[in-house]
Design a protein around this motif. Structure first.
Motif, mmCIF file in Angstrom:
data_model
loop_
_atom_site.group_PDB
_atom_site.id
_atom_site.type_symbol
_atom_site.label_atom_id
_atom_site.label_comp_id
_atom_site.label_asym_id
_atom_site.label_seq_id
_atom_site.Cartn_x
_atom_site.Cartn_y
_atom_site.Cartn_z
ATOM 1 N N ILE A 299 97.862 44.350 29.318
ATOM 2 C CA ILE A 299 98.340 45.796 30.160
ATOM 3 C C ILE A 299 99.831 45.092 29.900
ATOM 4 C CG2 ILE A 299 98.012 47.326 31.358
ATOM 5 C CD1 ILE A 299 94.589 47.024 31.111
ATOM 6 N N GLY B 237 103.851 46.668 30.915
ATOM 7 C CA GLY B 237 104.757 48.188 31.405
ATOM 8 C C GLY B 237 105.526 47.052 32.875
ATOM 9 N N SER C 162 104.556 50.772 37.185
ATOM 10 C CA SER C 162 104.206 51.720 36.018
ATOM 11 C C SER C 162 102.652 52.118 36.138
ATOM 12 C CB SER C 162 104.574 50.626 34.763
ATOM 13 O OG SER C 162 104.138 49.652 34.820
ATOM 14 N N LYS D 30 100.667 49.152 36.126
ATOM 15 C CA LYS D 30 99.769 47.863 35.801
ATOM 16 C C LYS D 30 98.508 47.653 36.759
ATOM 17 C CE LYS D 30 102.871 44.855 34.704
ATOM 18 N NZ LYS D 30 103.550 44.685 36.159
ATOM 19 N N ILE E 202 96.758 41.443 32.470
ATOM 20 C CA ILE E 202 98.238 41.690 33.066
ATOM 21 C C ILE E 202 99.387 41.195 33.324
ATOM 22 C CG2 ILE E 202 99.095 42.949 34.690
ATOM 23 C CD1 ILE E 202 96.264 43.673 36.152
ATOM 24 N N MET F 187 101.941 50.795 30.143
ATOM 25 C CA MET F 187 101.894 51.576 30.584
ATOM 26 C C MET F 187 103.354 52.425 30.999
ATOM 27 S SD MET F 187 98.963 50.911 32.979
ATOM 28 C CE MET F 187 98.830 52.198 33.949
ATOM 29 N N ILE G 149 98.729 55.912 30.611
ATOM 30 C CA ILE G 149 99.264 54.710 29.240
ATOM 31 C C ILE G 149 99.748 55.498 28.010
ATOM 32 C CG2 ILE G 149 97.630 53.768 27.316
ATOM 33 C CD1 ILE G 149 95.446 54.102 28.896
ATOM 34 N N ASN H 207 98.661 52.362 22.687
ATOM 35 C CA ASN H 207 97.183 51.356 23.043
ATOM 36 C C ASN H 207 96.987 51.798 21.700
ATOM 37 O OD1 ASN H 207 95.034 51.078 23.424
ATOM 38 N ND2 ASN H 207 93.925 53.328 24.058
#
Lengths: 278, 568
Positions: free
Chosen positions: B38, B40, B44, B46, B202, B220, B225, B228
């Motif tokens: 993940i 971002g 964001s 995350k 993350i 993100m 989102i 993906n």
């Protein structure tokens, strides 16, 4: 790990090191209570000798503890002096006789054998506990502290606070040093070169950032602990706990007997005081 | 079809203290055995998503939830952290700050203690996991004594011991040196396969994580989102760049050479990427690009000669080190933890005194000056601005150094306001510092040093843990200071990107000595140095080597030069 603490654990292999932390803690507490309550000089001398023998067995180096010993000596001497200054005739009140060394009981400041004897008893009370406290602190692995506290009935969350505090000493020390250096570069003199007040103000500048940094740490660590289920159950087990062995049970019996002797002496003496003046 | 192990359906979350939703209509399914990253920018959402997965939300961070979130079949809104901790093991960002035990073994056993496992069993299980993560010899050490990579292994052992099926990593690379980071990524990959785990990472450092092989990349932005998909598809569309995230360097290089990423196969691995034209186009670009002549050097600013330092004679930390720093340089100081980087900067700023040797600043002997006096020439900025800030208002914080040096009020005002303008903080001068972002705080600490008119700044990890936007913000600000005010800047860093992109010279320390003092491109294309100093190869080097370009070093240097020209 030694250098982290004012008085640190030393990793030797003596009878006392092998005892469980709980046994040592129980012994320390039991002796402290009976020793604080009784004024039987014979008993006090007895446990003082006993604790000095234990100290010898523990192989604690006097140098390691010299600083803390000096502090205790200064404090105890000051305390005894104050006891005399505030009530010079208290010994005579307790023992009910008057054997004068200096001046009459009518003077506020006087000295009697009774007072001297009373202060001697206090002196013994202060001294016997010191080797025992040091033995507990120095021969018990810090990792075992929390387990020992928990075993004698203190809730594990409280016990664990002790362990966390020990765990964080190095971090806080490091933060303090870093912040202190940053403030010095700014222009706060904290070194010995500066006068007293500028130094105090300089040190105060460290406190605010130190508190904020520490608060951040507390938040992270408490989350980390919850994520690993600290606080879920009413009980927990301990990785470093030492199980009771034969020597622990024997030690507890010895402790019990000594305390029992102390209690029985109350009966023999008809109270807490042993009175040689009658 | 298998059921997802984690599933968000129209899920939204708003922190109690915030006025807007941090997660907005999240729909995400993660299947057993998947490795998901993940990414971002900061803010964001995350990290918030991570907190939902391990249950810190809503227990530790209360707020309002809507929609559905199932973690291994358990609904989030009525599961406690404790319930979820059996399903999800979490490794937090900074292993140092989450150790609870006094020794490694105790820390690994922590959750077993809380589960009231009998001691004998606990010792057995702890031993097994210590062995799996190669920690057996360290069991009795204090976790703080370990290296960054070892610390992370301890943290991993502490959660793997629960045998939970989902493993969540919150920025696992942020506090590691490049080599340990690469080792961690590899280890995570191996563990995931061996224990058949579902892994969620993350992280900002996308390129490093991708190297370990990722099944899915979730990006993100503003609580939603926005992408993906498999890394292949995302990289082909150059989505990272479009969304303001850092693209792997080799892809930027390929784009520069005129390659269409859509045509590439195996785009997520520099060692396997293929496209018929790569070879030819890279050669053409390399041929075509010319390295500009070296910039002229300024006069010597700092001269260090035969410097030695150590707490004991047997273990010197700095050994007979000599170094010259010219005016106006931007230098990166790199090396593994314990190589002597911090010690060296502490010697320069006067926090430590050397055993022997000299440090001269424009010919004056620095060793005769106090910390306070040296700060007028050299400003030192700590990694964590919170450790430097002691006032509550911006203006007071910046003014304090001058106040303590006994300047008159008028002059202080004029100088502080001038510096605040340079640092872009003038409009906020009456703000409380607590209202600022990390990057702004960093600028306040820089401003409070600049106000003393130093000619040199030393910054410790200025961009650690920052996303690309904040990273660029801090670095362009420093670059501007260097160019406009002719300031000399030394950056202590683990970030290979930063070293390549912004500095002109790299000093590699190892065991208290200068291992290499060269241009960044030379350092990062020298395998032996990379290994000894715990650095990591740049993917540009891998690319150049794979296609056998005439000089990998020149290729890297040319690419960096082109990037810089675009930035200017």
């Amino acid at each position: 790990m030694n250098s982290q603490f004012l008085i640190g654990y030393n990793d030797k292999d003596t009878f006392l090191h092998r005892l469980s932390g709980s046994t040592k803690l129980i012994g320390f507490i039991a002796f402290s209570i009976i020793g604080m309550v009784t004024y039987d000089t014979r008993f006090l001398i007895g446990i003082l000798v006993f604790s000095l023998v234990l100290f010898k067995i523990s192989q604690i180096n006097i140098k390691e503890v010299s600083l803390i010993l000096k502090l205790i000596i200064v404090f105890a001497a000051l305390n005894l002096l104050m006891v005399y200054v505030f009530a010079p005739g208290y010994g005579m009140t307790i023992y009910g006789t008057q054997h004068m060394i200096w001046r009459n009981p009518e003077n506020y400041f006087n000295l009697s054998w009774e007072e001297l004897f009373y202060i001697f008893n206090l002196f013994l009370k202060y001294t016997f506990a010191v080797p025992l406290a040091l033995i507990f602190l120095i021969t018990t692995n810090p990792s075992e502290f929390a387990a020992s506290l928990n075993k004698i009935g203190i809730p594990y969350k409280t016990s664990y606070a002790v362990e966390i505090a020990l765990r964080y000493i190095p971090n806080v020390q490091r933060d303090y040093r870093t912040i202190s250096l940053a403030q010095q570069a700014r222009g706060y003199e904290i070194s010995k070169k500066a006068k007293f007040w500028p130094r105090v103000i300089g040190n105060a500048q460290i406190v605010l950032p130190l508190i904020f940094t520490s608060l951040d740490r507390i938040e992270v660590i408490s989350q980390a602990m919850e994520l690993r289920r600290f606080g879920r159950d009413k009980k927990r087990t301990w990785y470093m706990e030492k199980n009771f062995k034969k020597s622990d049970y024997l030690s507890l019996i010895v402790i019990f007997i000594i305390v029992l002797v102390g209690v029985m002496l109350f009966g023999v003496n008809g109270g807490r005081f042993w009175n040689p003046f009658k | 079809m298998t059921e997802p192990i984690i599933s968000f359906k129209n899920f939204s979350f708003q922190y109690e203290s915030q006025s807007e939703k941090t997660l907005d209509q999240i729909n995400l399914n993660i299947f057993p055995g998947e490795k998901v990253m993940i990414a971002g920018a900061s803010g964001s959402g995350k990290s918030t998503l991570g907190r939902c997965i391990n249950g810190l939300i809503p227990q530790a961070y209360p707020g309002e939830m809507s929609g559905e979130c199932l973690i291994n079949g358990k609904p989030l809104n009525n599961s406690s952290i404790f319930d979820l901790s059996f399903d999800v093991g979490t490794v937090l960002q900074d292993p140092d700050s989450q150790f609870v035990g006094l020794t490694v073994a105790e820390d690994i056993a922590f959750s077993l203690e809380n589960d009231q496992l009998p001691q004998v069993k606990m010792h057995e299980v702890t031993k097994k996991w210590s062995k799996k993560l190669d920690l057996t010899d360290l069991a009795q050490h204090s976790p703080q004594e370990l290296s960054g990579g070892q610390k992370q292994r301890v943290a991993m052992a502490g959660v793997l011991i629960d045998e939970s099926k989902i493993l969540l990593f919150d920025e696992p690379l942020a506090s590691l040196d490049p080599a340990s980071g690469a080792a961690s990524v590899k280890l995570i990959d191996q563990l995931a396969q061996k224990q058949s785990l579902t892994v969620i990472i993350i992280e900002h450092r996308i390129e490093e994580v991708l190297k370990g092989g990722i099944d899915r990349l979730v990006i993100m932005r503003n609580g939603k989102i926005v992408a993906n998909d498999s890394p292949q598809k995302i990289l082909k569309q150059s989505l990272l760049e479009k969304l303001g995230l850092r693209e792997p360097l080799y892809l930027s290089a390929l784009k520069r050479a005129g390659i269409n990423l859509v045509e590439c196969q195996n785009i997520d691995q520099v060692s396997r990427i293929t496209e018929p034209q790569i070879n030819q186009k890279l050669f053409e670009w390399n041929e075509h690009a010319k390295l500009s002549k070296k910039v002229k050097k300024g006069s010597t600013l700092l001269a260090i000669n035969a410097l030695s330092f150590g707490y004991t004679k047997e273990h010197p930390i700095i050994k007979d080190l000599s170094l010259e720093i010219k005016k106006g340089e931007m230098i990166s100081l790199v090396g593994r933890n314990g190589a002597g980087k911090s010690t060296l900067s502490n010697l320069i700023t006067g926090f430590l005194s050397p055993v022997s040797g000299s440090i001269k600043f424009k010919g004056q002997d620095l060793l005769n000056m106090s910390v306070k006096e040296r700060a007028q020439y050299i400003g030192y900025i700590l990694q964590d601005p919170n450790q430097m800030i002691s006032k509550t208002m911006i203006y007071d914080e910046v003014a304090s150094g001058l106040l303590l040096r006994g300047f008159l009020e008028d002059e202080i005002k004029q100088r502080v306001e001038n510096i605040l303008r340079i640092c872009g903080l003038y409009e906020m001068r009456h703000w409380p510092i607590s209202a600022l972002s990390f990057g702004q705080k960093k600028r306040v600490t820089i401003a409070s040093m600049l106000v003393l008119k130093p000619e040199m700044l030393i910054l410790d990890e200025p961009t650690a843990g920052q996303d690309l936007k904040h990273y660029t913000e801090i670095m362009t600000f420093l670059e501007k200071l260097q160019q406009k005010n002719n300031l000399t800047i030394i950056l202590i860093t683990h970030d290979m990107h930063l070293m390549l992109e912004y500095t002109q010279r790299t000093i590699v320390l190892d065991h208290g000595k200068v291992l290499l003092d060269a241009e960044p491109a030379k350092v990062l294309t020298n395998d032996e140095i990379i290994k000894r100093a715990y650095l990591a190869r740049t993917s540009l080097f891998d690319l150049a080597e794979r296609y056998q370009l005439p000089s990998a070093t020149d290729f890297v240097a040319k690419f960096i030069q082109a990037e810089r020209e675009d930035r200017a």
